[in-house]
Design a protein around this motif. Sequence first.
Motif, PDB file in Angstrom:
ATOM      1  N   ARG A  81       0.820  -1.209   0.000  1.00 55.72           N
ATOM      2  CA  ARG A  81       0.000   0.000   0.000  1.00 55.72           C
ATOM      3  C   ARG A  81       0.854   1.260   0.000  1.00 55.72           C
ATOM      4  NH1 ARG A  81      -3.675   1.069   5.172  1.00 55.72           N
ATOM      5  NH2 ARG A  81      -1.695   1.870   5.995  1.00 55.72           N
ATOM      6  N   LEU A  82       1.900   1.263   0.793  1.00 52.02           N
ATOM      7  CA  LEU A  82       2.759   2.445   0.891  1.00 52.02           C
ATOM      8  C   LEU A  82       3.464   2.727  -0.433  1.00 52.02           C
ATOM      9  CD1 LEU A  82       4.343   1.811   4.406  1.00 52.02           C
ATOM     10  CD2 LEU A  82       2.577   3.481   3.836  1.00 52.02           C
ATOM     11  N   LEU A 241       9.299   8.731  -5.675  1.00 54.85           N
ATOM     12  CA  LEU A 241       8.924   8.112  -4.405  1.00 54.85           C
ATOM     13  C   LEU A 241       9.090   9.098  -3.258  1.00 54.85           C
ATOM     14  CD1 LEU A 241      10.253   4.436  -4.684  1.00 54.85           C
ATOM     15  CD2 LEU A 241       7.915   5.282  -4.906  1.00 54.85           C
ATOM     16  N   SER A 242       8.844  10.360  -3.547  1.00 52.80           N
ATOM     17  CA  SER A 242       8.944  11.394  -2.516  1.00 52.80           C
ATOM     18  C   SER A 242       7.714  12.293  -2.582  1.00 52.80           C
ATOM     19  CB  SER A 242      10.222  12.226  -2.702  1.00 52.80           C
ATOM     20  OG  SER A 242      11.370  11.424  -2.581  1.00 52.80           O
ATOM     21  N   ILE A 248       0.281  15.905   3.176  1.00 51.61           N
ATOM     22  CA  ILE A 248      -0.601  14.753   3.385  1.00 51.61           C
ATOM     23  C   ILE A 248      -0.914  14.566   4.859  1.00 51.61           C
ATOM     24  CG2 ILE A 248      -0.796  12.250   3.134  1.00 51.61           C
ATOM     25  CD1 ILE A 248       0.909  12.467   0.621  1.00 51.61           C
ATOM     26  N   LEU A 249       0.083  14.738   5.711  1.00 53.03           N
ATOM     27  CA  LEU A 249      -0.126  14.595   7.153  1.00 53.03           C
ATOM     28  C   LEU A 249      -1.188  15.564   7.664  1.00 53.03           C
ATOM     29  CD1 LEU A 249       3.516  14.155   8.505  1.00 53.03           C
ATOM     30  CD2 LEU A 249       1.641  12.537   8.809  1.00 53.03           C
ATOM     31  N   LEU A 250      -1.297  16.703   7.025  1.00 46.80           N
ATOM     32  CA  LEU A 250      -2.218  17.735   7.489  1.00 46.80           C
ATOM     33  C   LEU A 250      -3.650  17.523   7.015  1.00 46.80           C
ATOM     34  CD1 LEU A 250       0.093  20.825   6.901  1.00 46.80           C
ATOM     35  CD2 LEU A 250      -0.585  19.893   9.123  1.00 46.80           C
ATOM     36  N   ILE A 251      -3.847  16.747   5.940  1.00 49.85           N
ATOM     37  CA  ILE A 251      -5.207  16.622   5.395  1.00 49.85           C
ATOM     38  C   ILE A 251      -5.739  15.196   5.428  1.00 49.85           C
ATOM     39  CG2 ILE A 251      -4.872  18.608   3.857  1.00 49.85           C
ATOM     40  CD1 ILE A 251      -4.614  16.642   1.532  1.00 49.85           C
ATOM     41  N   TYR A 252      -4.905  14.194   5.708  1.00 50.64           N
ATOM     42  CA  TYR A 252      -5.429  12.832   5.671  1.00 50.64           C
ATOM     43  C   TYR A 252      -5.946  12.411   7.040  1.00 50.64           C
ATOM     44  CZ  TYR A 252      -1.545  10.234   7.926  1.00 50.64           C
ATOM     45  OH  TYR A 252      -0.641   9.701   8.814  1.00 50.64           O
ATOM     46  N   ASN A 253      -6.625  11.285   7.065  1.00 50.54           N
ATOM     47  CA  ASN A 253      -7.150  10.693   8.288  1.00 50.54           C
ATOM     48  C   ASN A 253      -7.258   9.188   8.069  1.00 50.54           C
ATOM     49  OD1 ASN A 253     -10.078  10.056   7.362  1.00 50.54           O
ATOM     50  ND2 ASN A 253      -9.807  12.227   6.830  1.00 50.54           N
ATOM     51  N   ALA A 260      -4.193   7.405   0.742  1.00 48.15           N
ATOM     52  CA  ALA A 260      -3.437   8.576   1.193  1.00 48.15           C
ATOM     53  C   ALA A 260      -2.179   8.229   1.975  1.00 48.15           C
ATOM     54  CB  ALA A 260      -4.323   9.476   2.042  1.00 48.15           C
ATOM     55  N   ASP A 261      -2.116   7.054   2.561  1.00 56.33           N
ATOM     56  CA  ASP A 261      -0.965   6.700   3.389  1.00 56.33           C
ATOM     57  C   ASP A 261       0.250   6.440   2.511  1.00 56.33           C
ATOM     58  OD1 ASP A 261       0.373   6.242   5.740  1.00 56.33           O
ATOM     59  OD2 ASP A 261      -0.226   4.133   5.896  1.00 56.33           O
ATOM     60  N   VAL A 262       1.298   7.232   2.688  1.00 55.19           N
ATOM     61  CA  VAL A 262       2.512   7.103   1.880  1.00 55.19           C
ATOM     62  C   VAL A 262       3.694   6.790   2.800  1.00 55.19           C
ATOM     63  CG1 VAL A 262       1.678   8.633   0.062  1.00 55.19           C
ATOM     64  CG2 VAL A 262       2.938   9.593   1.997  1.00 55.19           C
ATOM     65  N   ILE A 263       4.844   6.605   2.200  1.00 55.21           N
ATOM     66  CA  ILE A 263       6.022   6.218   2.981  1.00 55.21           C
ATOM     67  C   ILE A 263       6.384   7.288   3.996  1.00 55.21           C
ATOM     68  CG2 ILE A 263       8.488   5.723   2.812  1.00 55.21           C
ATOM     69  CD1 ILE A 263       7.863   4.398   0.103  1.00 55.21           C
ATOM     70  N   GLY A 264       6.277   8.559   3.618  1.00 53.30           N
ATOM     71  CA  GLY A 264       6.612   9.642   4.533  1.00 53.30           C
ATOM     72  C   GLY A 264       5.721   9.676   5.753  1.00 53.30           C
ATOM     73  N   THR A 265       4.405   9.470   5.556  1.00 56.04           N
ATOM     74  CA  THR A 265       3.485   9.469   6.697  1.00 56.04           C
ATOM     75  C   THR A 265       3.701   8.240   7.569  1.00 56.04           C
ATOM     76  OG1 THR A 265       1.782   8.411   5.323  1.00 56.04           O
ATOM     77  CG2 THR A 265       1.770  10.819   5.463  1.00 56.04           C
ATOM     78  N   TYR A 266       4.031   7.119   6.946  1.00 56.55           N
ATOM     79  CA  TYR A 266       4.322   5.901   7.711  1.00 56.55           C
ATOM     80  C   TYR A 266       5.577   6.089   8.562  1.00 56.55           C
ATOM     81  CZ  TYR A 266       5.970   1.149   8.618  1.00 56.55           C
ATOM     82  OH  TYR A 266       6.453   0.006   9.219  1.00 56.55           O
TER      83      TYR A 266
END
Length: 311
Positions: A81-82, A241-242, A248-253, A260-266
């Motif tokens: 997924r990431l 891949l960046s 994303i951290l500010l608008i996802y849930n 929406a979950d990406v490597i940076g948020t993980y």
Amino acid sequence: MRATSQSGKRVSFRLRENMQLYLIMLPVLLHIFIFSYIPMYGIVIAFQNYYPGKPFFSFESANWVGLQHFIDFFNGPYFGRLMRNTFLLSFYTLVFGFWVPILFALLLNELKSGIFKKFVQTASYLPHFISNVVVAGMVLSFINADGIINALVHLFGGETTVALNTEPGYFPVIYTITNIWKSFGWSSILYLASMSNVDPHMYEAAKMDGANRFKQMLHITLPSIRPTIFILLIFAIGNLLSANSEFILLIYNPMVYETADVIGTYLYRDGLLGGNFSSGTAVGLFISLINFSLLYIANTLSRKYSDYALW
């Protein structure tokens, strides 16, 4: 000996001649060295079970685990997924957003009214300087159940109210449009600078040959910015891949993690909030290696087929 002496004199002469330029570059080089190269020694914790306070390079107290963190990430439940989300969000931005500043710069270059041209330029640059926090707040207020988007839908006869911030399928569209809006004006600066170096006599000669403004743009302006296009395209491919993790951290849930979950948020959740510093470093190193590989491949292909390359 004479050739070596002459070579040394040439180098010394160039140093004296360009000393002012080197002094101007010195603060930037120091900044890069201090904040980009010195911290690289921390990569070793990707191969350890590291906890704050432990020494990095001690073979006695450091718990070395080799490639275990990489293997755990590859076999983890979120790996597919990431990787998919990170690639797709960056790919959408590249495909739908890369050409926008080029087209904008071409159209802006054709404007003859100096005042209107400056106004449009300034207005297009402003979103770049707006904080991600402010932009995220604006986006969330637009896409929630009582936001302006649902208000417009109702205005045109729609009856269904959709909270877009809870629908995974809408997230890539929202992310891509917002990124394009925020960056296209600022990204056009390099293209406008390249266009300013075009010899005006080329346009005059084309006009005498009967070329209209569209043909002049197509056959003179666009080829003149081709090197800039290729260089920026190489950089864009090297960042596939960046994704913009901060935004994303500010608008996802959790309801939109599917898209929406990406490597940076993980990395933020698992590495920083979860305290898994070694695992987070391993994932970051893995992504950096992939990005460098993409950059190298894009640069090689560009040099082979277009003669434009970074090195």
